[in-house]
Design a protein around this motif. Structure first.
Motif, mmCIF file in Angstrom:
data_model
loop_
_atom_site.group_PDB
_atom_site.id
_atom_site.type_symbol
_atom_site.label_atom_id
_atom_site.label_comp_id
_atom_site.label_asym_id
_atom_site.label_seq_id
_atom_site.Cartn_x
_atom_site.Cartn_y
_atom_site.Cartn_z
ATOM 1 N N ARG A 35 0.728 -1.189 0.184
ATOM 2 C CA ARG A 35 0.071 -0.051 0.106
ATOM 3 C C ARG A 35 0.853 1.140 -0.087
ATOM 4 N N GLY A 36 0.441 2.398 -0.691
ATOM 5 C CA GLY A 36 1.274 3.287 -0.807
ATOM 6 C C GLY A 36 2.109 3.296 -2.059
ATOM 7 N N SER A 37 2.507 2.267 -2.665
ATOM 8 C CA SER A 37 3.602 2.048 -3.697
ATOM 9 C C SER A 37 3.001 2.861 -5.160
ATOM 10 N N ASP A 38 3.939 3.420 -5.771
ATOM 11 C CA ASP A 38 3.667 4.041 -7.084
ATOM 12 C C ASP A 38 3.215 3.064 -8.022
ATOM 13 N N TYR A 39 2.529 3.635 -9.104
ATOM 14 C CA TYR A 39 2.214 2.580 -10.094
ATOM 15 C C TYR A 39 3.480 2.264 -11.094
ATOM 16 N N ALA A 40 3.580 1.101 -11.383
ATOM 17 C CA ALA A 40 4.588 0.555 -12.199
ATOM 18 C C ALA A 40 4.349 -0.543 -13.193
ATOM 19 N N GLY A 41 5.148 -0.688 -14.416
ATOM 20 C CA GLY A 41 4.727 -1.642 -15.091
ATOM 21 C C GLY A 41 5.891 -2.105 -16.134
ATOM 22 N N VAL A 42 5.669 -3.299 -16.614
ATOM 23 C CA VAL A 42 6.747 -3.629 -17.582
ATOM 24 C C VAL A 42 5.919 -4.867 -18.520
ATOM 25 N N ILE A 43 6.363 -4.524 -19.751
ATOM 26 C CA ILE A 43 6.125 -5.471 -20.590
ATOM 27 C C ILE A 43 7.237 -6.468 -21.356
ATOM 28 N N GLY A 44 7.413 -7.531 -21.431
ATOM 29 C CA GLY A 44 8.507 -8.177 -22.004
ATOM 30 C C GLY A 44 8.022 -9.500 -22.887
ATOM 31 N N ALA A 45 9.083 -9.751 -23.729
ATOM 32 C CA ALA A 45 8.906 -10.943 -24.699
ATOM 33 C C ALA A 45 10.302 -11.725 -24.712
ATOM 34 N N ALA A 46 10.228 -13.191 -25.020
ATOM 35 C CA ALA A 46 11.642 -13.750 -25.263
ATOM 36 C C ALA A 46 11.323 -14.829 -26.201
ATOM 37 N N ALA A 47 12.541 -15.203 -26.895
ATOM 38 C CA ALA A 47 12.355 -16.301 -27.860
ATOM 39 C C ALA A 47 13.712 -17.013 -27.740
ATOM 40 N N HIS A 48 13.339 -18.479 -27.686
ATOM 41 C CA HIS A 48 14.686 -19.475 -27.572
ATOM 42 C C HIS A 48 14.759 -20.382 -28.684
ATOM 43 N N TYR A 49 15.811 -20.680 -29.376
ATOM 44 C CA TYR A 49 16.014 -21.855 -30.147
ATOM 45 C C TYR A 49 17.113 -22.840 -29.791
ATOM 46 N N GLU A 50 16.723 -24.027 -29.659
ATOM 47 C CA GLU A 50 17.743 -25.049 -29.330
ATOM 48 C C GLU A 50 17.752 -26.392 -30.114
ATOM 49 N N LEU A 51 18.720 -26.633 -30.550
ATOM 50 C CA LEU A 51 19.204 -27.929 -31.487
ATOM 51 C C LEU A 51 19.828 -28.998 -30.568
ATOM 52 N N GLY A 52 19.059 -30.065 -30.575
ATOM 53 C CA GLY A 52 19.531 -31.119 -29.391
ATOM 54 C C GLY A 52 20.500 -31.829 -29.963
ATOM 55 N N GLN A 53 21.116 -32.743 -28.944
ATOM 56 C CA GLN A 53 22.230 -33.521 -29.177
ATOM 57 C C GLN A 53 22.117 -34.432 -30.330
ATOM 58 N N ASP A 54 22.874 -34.740 -31.147
ATOM 59 C CA ASP A 54 22.911 -35.688 -32.317
ATOM 60 C C ASP A 54 23.627 -36.966 -31.713
#
Length: 421
Positions: free
Chosen positions: A246-265
């Motif tokens: 209570r008493g805190s100021d307004y705050a906001g964040v928007i985020g996005a992420a991407a991940h690519y992974e090539l598995g072990q052969d």
């Protein structure tokens, strides 16, 4: 006027008619005197060197010239679960008991230069008591907003993971996070931050590569990128804590992420690939907070499925509001959507609600919550989706009190006390 330890001991010895130097003291007392004198010499040496120690929000040791600092602390989470479910073959329809969800020690600080920081953290396994390495990384922060980080830690993919587990809103992360989350990885990461934007990118050994050697990494190659826009408030408000007093100021964040992974052969000519994405927004106000997130996995050439592709999704929304200065009410909804080609091809719904009593902020906190798992959990907890290949979701899902069940409507009521020190 200050009297040294040795002087006090000599006075004490004289008052009893014995001489500490003559050996007139009993053996046990003489040993205690020697130990106290050694301790006094150590403290005197520490003071003469100018080194400092104390508590300024963290317990610390620091060098006189400011070149080195060591912080040390820990976390204890003790839980009691009551699990209600329909009868399973060979199992009761009610389970209850205590659980040491997390028992951690951590060390952090800087060395040589305040811009060169580090962190090491261990967690004691709740089944065996063995110490397990979690965090082990070094960060160098340049003066122009850039930084480089290397070692083992949470990468910047799902927010529920990289915000850590010391100041969570509910009892634990959502089931969606356990199914799809990156957990800890081994990586090198480059990051840039200014007043409004953060961007990071890494090269890693793949999702869930904690404590793997280079010969048994989950992936031959993996990379993650993330972008965050802070449209109100300060970055520090989004680094570790969902709560907004209570008493805190307004705050906001928007985020996005991407991940690519090539598995072990594995030598059979087929390599699995993972393309993962996530997006989220955390908004805080005067005594309230809301987090909404979505995640998707596209898996190609899933092991044992003849080259089929899969697209799994998860959605999570949670929020809380303070009803007094020290008590908040929270609620959360999870929806997991596996591909229709999966063995577990039905949607999975979870509703969670409860409250926190902040006895001393996050440092001493009581949590009581109830979770309703509306759908069968057998295939979900077996890891048939939310992973790549043979890698299953984090076994920490057991931290939620969730047990395998082929029936609908599993209910888990949990009570937790958390201590941070």
């Amino acid at each position: 006027m200050q009297i040294g330890v040795a002087g006090v001991l000599m006075l004490a010895g004289s008052s009893f008619g014995v001489n500490a130097d003559s050996g007139g003291l009993p053996d046990e007392t003489r040993a205690m005197v020697a130990e106290l004198l050694a301790d006094a010499e150590t403290r005197t040496s520490l003071l003469q060197s100018g080194a400092t120690a104390g508590h300024d929000g963290k317990f610390f040791l620091a060098s006189a010239d400011g070149s080195f600092r060591l912080n040390f602390g820990g976390q204890i989470q003790t839980r009691y679960h009551l699990n209600f479910r329909d009868d399973e073959a060979g199992d009761d329809d009610f389970e209850s008991g205590f659980q040491g969800a997390r028992t951690k020690l951590n060390f952090s600080g800087y060395a040589i230069d305040p811009n060169l920081t580090y962190r090491v953290q261990t967690n004691f396994d709740k089944a065996s008591g063995a110490a397990i390495l979690e965090d082990a990384y070094v960060v160098y922060a340049f003066d122009n907003g850039w930084s480089i980080k290397g070692g083992q830690a949470f990468s910047q993919f799902m927010r529920e993971w990289f915000m850590g587990d010391a100041k969570m809103l509910a009892l634990d992360r959502s089931l969606t996070a356990f199914m799809f989350g990156q957990q800890r990885e081994q990586f090198v990461e480059l990051r840039y931050e200014n007043e409004d934007w953060r961007v990071s990118g890494n090269v890693s050994d793949g999702f869930r590569s904690q404590n793997t050697d280079f010969t048994d990494d989950p992936a031959d190659f993996a990379t993650t990128v993330r972008l965050d826009w802070r449209f109100a408030g300060k970055w520090s408000e989004f680094d570790a804590e969902y709560t907004s007093k209570r008493g805190s100021d307004y705050a906001g964040v928007i985020g996005a992420a991407a991940h690519y992974e090539l598995g072990q052969d594995d030598g059979s000519g087929g390599q699995q690939e993972l393309l993962a994405w996530t997006a989220d927004s955390l908004v805080k106000g005067d005594g309230w907070n809301v987090l909404v997130s979505g995640v998707g996995f596209h898996v190609r050439d899933e092991a044992g499925v003849g080259g089929a592709d899969f697209d799994d999704f998860g959605i999570m929304a949670q929020g809380a509001v303070f009803i007094t200065d020290d008590v908040d009410l929270f609620a959360r909804y999870d929806l997991i959507l596996p591909d229709s080609e999966r063995a577990a091809d039905s949607d999975f719904n979870v509703v969670t609600a409860g409250f926190n009593w902040y006895y001393s902020g996050q440092a001493a906190k009581f949590t009581i919550q109830a979770a309703w798992y509306m759908d069968p959990t057998t295939e979900t907890t077996a890891g048939n989706f939310g992973g790549v290949g043979a890698r299953t979701p984090d076994t920490g899902a057991r931290n939620l009190g969730l047990l395998p069940s082929s029936e609908d409507d599993q209910i888990v009521i949990s009570v937790q006390f958390q201590l941070l020190f």
